[in-house]
Design a protein around this motif. Structure first.
Motif, PDB file in Angstrom:
ATOM      1  N   HIS A 202       0.828  -1.209   0.000  1.00 53.65           N
ATOM      2  CA  HIS A 202       0.000   0.000   0.000  1.00 53.65           C
ATOM      3  C   HIS A 202       0.861   1.258   0.000  1.00 53.65           C
ATOM      4  CE1 HIS A 202      -3.487  -2.461   0.535  1.00 53.65           C
ATOM      5  NE2 HIS A 202      -4.287  -1.444   0.804  1.00 53.65           N
ATOM      6  N   THR A 203       1.979   1.213   0.732  1.00 54.80           N
ATOM      7  CA  THR A 203       2.862   2.378   0.757  1.00 54.80           C
ATOM      8  C   THR A 203       3.531   2.589  -0.595  1.00 54.80           C
ATOM      9  OG1 THR A 203       3.312   1.948   3.102  1.00 54.80           O
ATOM     10  CG2 THR A 203       4.778   3.465   1.961  1.00 54.80           C
ATOM     11  N   VAL A 204       4.013   1.515  -1.193  1.00 57.04           N
ATOM     12  CA  VAL A 204       4.636   1.626  -2.521  1.00 57.04           C
ATOM     13  C   VAL A 204       3.625   2.142  -3.538  1.00 57.04           C
ATOM     14  CG1 VAL A 204       5.714   0.335  -4.403  1.00 57.04           C
ATOM     15  CG2 VAL A 204       6.308  -0.195  -2.043  1.00 57.04           C
ATOM     16  N   THR A 205       2.432   1.562  -3.522  1.00 51.11           N
ATOM     17  CA  THR A 205       1.398   1.954  -4.481  1.00 51.11           C
ATOM     18  C   THR A 205       1.041   3.419  -4.339  1.00 51.11           C
ATOM     19  OG1 THR A 205       0.495  -0.292  -4.499  1.00 51.11           O
ATOM     20  CG2 THR A 205      -0.935   1.476  -5.293  1.00 51.11           C
ATOM     21  N   ALA A 206       0.790   3.855  -3.112  1.00 57.04           N
ATOM     22  CA  ALA A 206       0.410   5.250  -2.893  1.00 57.04           C
ATOM     23  C   ALA A 206       1.534   6.196  -3.289  1.00 57.04           C
ATOM     24  CB  ALA A 206       0.044   5.463  -1.430  1.00 57.04           C
ATOM     25  N   SER A 207       2.760   5.879  -2.882  1.00 60.68           N
ATOM     26  CA  SER A 207       3.882   6.779  -3.130  1.00 60.68           C
ATOM     27  C   SER A 207       4.166   6.926  -4.619  1.00 60.68           C
ATOM     28  CB  SER A 207       5.133   6.269  -2.404  1.00 60.68           C
ATOM     29  OG  SER A 207       4.916   6.138  -1.024  1.00 60.68           O
ATOM     30  N   ILE A 208       4.161   5.812  -5.334  1.00 57.56           N
ATOM     31  CA  ILE A 208       4.464   5.867  -6.762  1.00 57.56           C
ATOM     32  C   ILE A 208       3.287   6.431  -7.547  1.00 57.56           C
ATOM     33  CG2 ILE A 208       4.951   4.482  -8.813  1.00 57.56           C
ATOM     34  CD1 ILE A 208       6.616   2.635  -7.095  1.00 57.56           C
TER      35      ILE A 208
ATOM     36  N   ARG B 162       2.155  28.000  -8.913  1.00 59.81           N
ATOM     37  CA  ARG B 162       1.490  27.852  -7.613  1.00 59.81           C
ATOM     38  C   ARG B 162       0.719  26.551  -7.535  1.00 59.81           C
ATOM     39  NH1 ARG B 162      -2.170  32.733  -5.782  1.00 59.81           N
ATOM     40  NH2 ARG B 162      -0.094  33.684  -5.739  1.00 59.81           N
ATOM     41  N   ALA B 163      -0.056  26.246  -8.548  1.00 60.42           N
ATOM     42  CA  ALA B 163      -0.847  25.015  -8.543  1.00 60.42           C
ATOM     43  C   ALA B 163       0.056  23.787  -8.552  1.00 60.42           C
ATOM     44  CB  ALA B 163      -1.783  24.992  -9.750  1.00 60.42           C
ATOM     45  N   ARG B 164       1.167  23.873  -9.268  1.00 60.02           N
ATOM     46  CA  ARG B 164       2.088  22.742  -9.328  1.00 60.02           C
ATOM     47  C   ARG B 164       2.706  22.469  -7.959  1.00 60.02           C
ATOM     48  NH1 ARG B 164       4.646  24.356 -13.365  1.00 60.02           N
ATOM     49  NH2 ARG B 164       6.482  25.326 -12.419  1.00 60.02           N
ATOM     50  N   ARG B 165       3.117  23.526  -7.267  1.00 63.71           N
ATOM     51  CA  ARG B 165       3.700  23.341  -5.940  1.00 63.71           C
ATOM     52  C   ARG B 165       2.695  22.751  -4.962  1.00 63.71           C
ATOM     53  NH1 ARG B 165       6.876  29.164  -5.488  1.00 63.71           N
ATOM     54  NH2 ARG B 165       8.653  28.602  -6.830  1.00 63.71           N
ATOM     55  N   LEU B 166       1.457  23.216  -5.041  1.00 58.40           N
ATOM     56  CA  LEU B 166       0.419  22.687  -4.168  1.00 58.40           C
ATOM     57  C   LEU B 166       0.185  21.212  -4.459  1.00 58.40           C
ATOM     58  CD1 LEU B 166      -1.810  23.054  -2.066  1.00 58.40           C
ATOM     59  CD2 LEU B 166      -3.328  23.823  -3.916  1.00 58.40           C
ATOM     60  N   LEU B 167       0.131  20.865  -5.730  1.00 60.97           N
ATOM     61  CA  LEU B 167      -0.092  19.477  -6.125  1.00 60.97           C
ATOM     62  C   LEU B 167       1.042  18.586  -5.646  1.00 60.97           C
ATOM     63  CD1 LEU B 167      -1.833  17.467  -7.743  1.00 60.97           C
ATOM     64  CD2 LEU B 167      -0.462  18.044  -9.755  1.00 60.97           C
ATOM     65  N   TYR B 168       2.274  19.039  -5.807  1.00 56.81           N
ATOM     66  CA  TYR B 168       3.418  18.254  -5.354  1.00 56.81           C
ATOM     67  C   TYR B 168       3.399  18.079  -3.836  1.00 56.81           C
ATOM     68  CZ  TYR B 168       5.574  18.688 -10.001  1.00 56.81           C
ATOM     69  OH  TYR B 168       5.847  18.611 -11.335  1.00 56.81           O
ATOM     70  N   GLY B 169       2.978  19.109  -3.129  1.00 54.94           N
ATOM     71  CA  GLY B 169       2.894  19.000  -1.679  1.00 54.94           C
ATOM     72  C   GLY B 169       1.873  17.959  -1.242  1.00 54.94           C
ATOM     73  N   VAL B 170       0.708  17.972  -1.882  1.00 52.95           N
ATOM     74  CA  VAL B 170      -0.323  16.989  -1.555  1.00 52.95           C
ATOM     75  C   VAL B 170       0.163  15.579  -1.881  1.00 52.95           C
ATOM     76  CG1 VAL B 170      -2.641  16.177  -2.144  1.00 52.95           C
ATOM     77  CG2 VAL B 170      -2.217  18.628  -1.828  1.00 52.95           C
ATOM     78  N   ALA B 171       0.819  15.429  -3.040  1.00 48.36           N
ATOM     79  CA  ALA B 171       1.319  14.119  -3.456  1.00 48.36           C
ATOM     80  C   ALA B 171       2.381  13.598  -2.502  1.00 48.36           C
ATOM     81  CB  ALA B 171       1.877  14.196  -4.870  1.00 48.36           C
ATOM     82  N   ALA B 172       3.140  14.495  -1.879  1.00 44.45           N
ATOM     83  CA  ALA B 172       4.155  14.075  -0.914  1.00 44.45           C
ATOM     84  C   ALA B 172       3.533  13.692   0.422  1.00 44.45           C
ATOM     85  CB  ALA B 172       5.186  15.189  -0.718  1.00 44.45           C
ATOM     86  N   LEU B 173       2.460  14.378   0.806  1.00 47.09           N
ATOM     87  CA  LEU B 173       1.836  14.121   2.103  1.00 47.09           C
ATOM     88  C   LEU B 173       0.964  12.866   2.096  1.00 47.09           C
ATOM     89  CD1 LEU B 173       0.791  17.725   3.212  1.00 47.09           C
ATOM     90  CD2 LEU B 173       2.609  16.292   4.171  1.00 47.09           C
ATOM     91  N   LEU B 174       0.353  12.555   0.958  1.00 44.65           N
ATOM     92  CA  LEU B 174      -0.542  11.404   0.917  1.00 44.65           C
ATOM     93  C   LEU B 174       0.149  10.091   1.305  1.00 44.65           C
ATOM     94  CD1 LEU B 174      -2.865  12.039  -2.168  1.00 44.65           C
ATOM     95  CD2 LEU B 174      -3.537  11.779   0.224  1.00 44.65           C
ATOM     96  N   PRO B 175       1.329   9.766   0.748  1.00 45.28           N
ATOM     97  CA  PRO B 175       1.990   8.520   1.164  1.00 45.28           C
ATOM     98  C   PRO B 175       2.381   8.512   2.637  1.00 45.28           C
ATOM     99  CG  PRO B 175       2.913   9.328  -0.902  1.00 45.28           C
ATOM    100  CD  PRO B 175       2.055  10.416  -0.355  1.00 45.28           C
ATOM    101  N   VAL B 176       2.710   9.690   3.175  1.00 45.74           N
ATOM    102  CA  VAL B 176       2.993   9.768   4.608  1.00 45.74           C
ATOM    103  C   VAL B 176       1.743   9.392   5.400  1.00 45.74           C
ATOM    104  CG1 VAL B 176       3.634  11.299   6.506  1.00 45.74           C
ATOM    105  CG2 VAL B 176       4.794  11.501   4.292  1.00 45.74           C
TER     106      VAL B 176
END
Length: 219
Positions: free
Chosen positions: A135-141, A157-171
Motif C-alpha cells: 500500500h505504501t509503494v502503491t500510494a507513493s508511486i 502555484r498550482a504545481r507546488r500545491l499538487l506536489y505537496g499533496v502528493a508528498a503528504l498522501l503517502p505519509v
C-alpha cells in the motif's frame, strides 16, 4: 553523480532489507514503535481517529491510487493537447506503464522476504508476506507520478500545491497502516524508499514541460 537523497534512500533500503532478511537487531525498532502506537491508540480510544487511520490506509489500495494515476494521465494529456504540445498523448502510456510496474516491484519482494505481519501469524500459502508495504509503494508511486504528469501542465502555484499533496498522501497512508496495525514500521519505510528511487527516474524520462507550465505565471 546521483543526488544525495537518492543515495541515502538506496542505503536505507538496502540496510532495512538486510535486517529483515537476517532478522537483525534493527527489527527491535519495529517492536518498540508498534508498542508505542498501541499505547497511544489505547490512550486516545477514539473511533474517529481509528476511522481516519482506516481511510488513510485504504488510499494506498490499487483501486483508488491506480484510478488517480490513470485519471491524472488522461487529464494531463487533454491539457497538453489543448496547449498544442506535440506529444500530448505521452502521459497516458506513462501512467499505464507505471500502474503495471507497481505489482512487478512489490509482489516478488514480498514473496522473497516472506515476512510475517505485526500480528505474528504464520503466512498461509496464498499470502506473499508483509515486506515491503504494498500500500505504501502503491500510494507513493501512483500519487507521485500522477502529480508529475499533471503538474507539468499547471502554473507554478498550482504545481507546488499538487506536489505537496502528493508528498503528504503517502505519509498519511504509512501512518494509517501503522495505526491500524497492518504493517511494521520498516515495511512502510521500505515502501517510501522504493518510490523515492523510482519516481525521480520517471521524471527524468519525461520530456520538457509544456511552455505554459514552465512560465512564472501563477494559476
Amino acid at each position: 553523480m546521483l543526488p544525495a537523497a537518492l543515495v541515502v534512500q538506496g542505503l536505507v533500503l538496502v540496510s532495512v532489507s538486510w535486517q529483515v532478511a537476517a532478522d537483525g537487531p534493527l527489527l527491535g525498532l519495529d517492536r518498540r514503535i508498534r508498542q508505542s502506537v498501541h499505547s497511544l491508540r489505547h490512550g486516545l480510544s477514539s473511533s474517529p481517529v481509528d476511522r481516519l487511520g482506516e481511510l488513510l490506509s485504504d488510499l494506498g489500495g490499487s483501486l483508488p491510487a491506480g484510478s488517480v494515476l490513470l485519471g491524472a494521465g488522461a487529464l494531463a494529456a487533454w491539457r497538453a493537447r489543448r496547449a498544442g504540445v506535440r506529444r500530448w498523448w505521452l502521459p497516458m502510456p506513462v501512467a499505464a506503464l507505471t500502474a503495471g510496474l507497481i505489482p512487478l516491484l512489490v509482489v516478488p519482494a514480498k514473496a522473497g522476504f516472506a515476512r510475517p505481519g505485526p500480528l505474528g501469524l504464520p503466512l498461509t500459502p496464498e499470502q506473499w508476506g508483509w515486506y515491503p508495504s504494498g500500500h505504501t509503494v502503491t500510494a507513493s508511486i501512483a500519487y507521485g507520478v500522477a502529480a508529475l504528469l499533471l503538474g507539468r501542465t499547471l502554473g507554478t502555484r498550482a504545481r507546488r500545491l499538487l506536489y505537496g499533496v502528493a508528498a503528504l498522501l503517502p505519509v498519511g497512508v504509512g501512518l494509517g497502516l501503522l495505526w491500524c496495525d497492518y504493517h511494521w514500521f520498516l515495511d512502510v519505510v521500505a515502501g517510501w524508499c522504493i518510490a523515492g528511487l523510482l519516481v525521480p527516474g520517471v521524471s527524468r524520462l519525461l520530456p520538457g514541460a509544456p511552455e505554459r507550465a514552465t512560465t512564472d505565471r501563477e494559476d
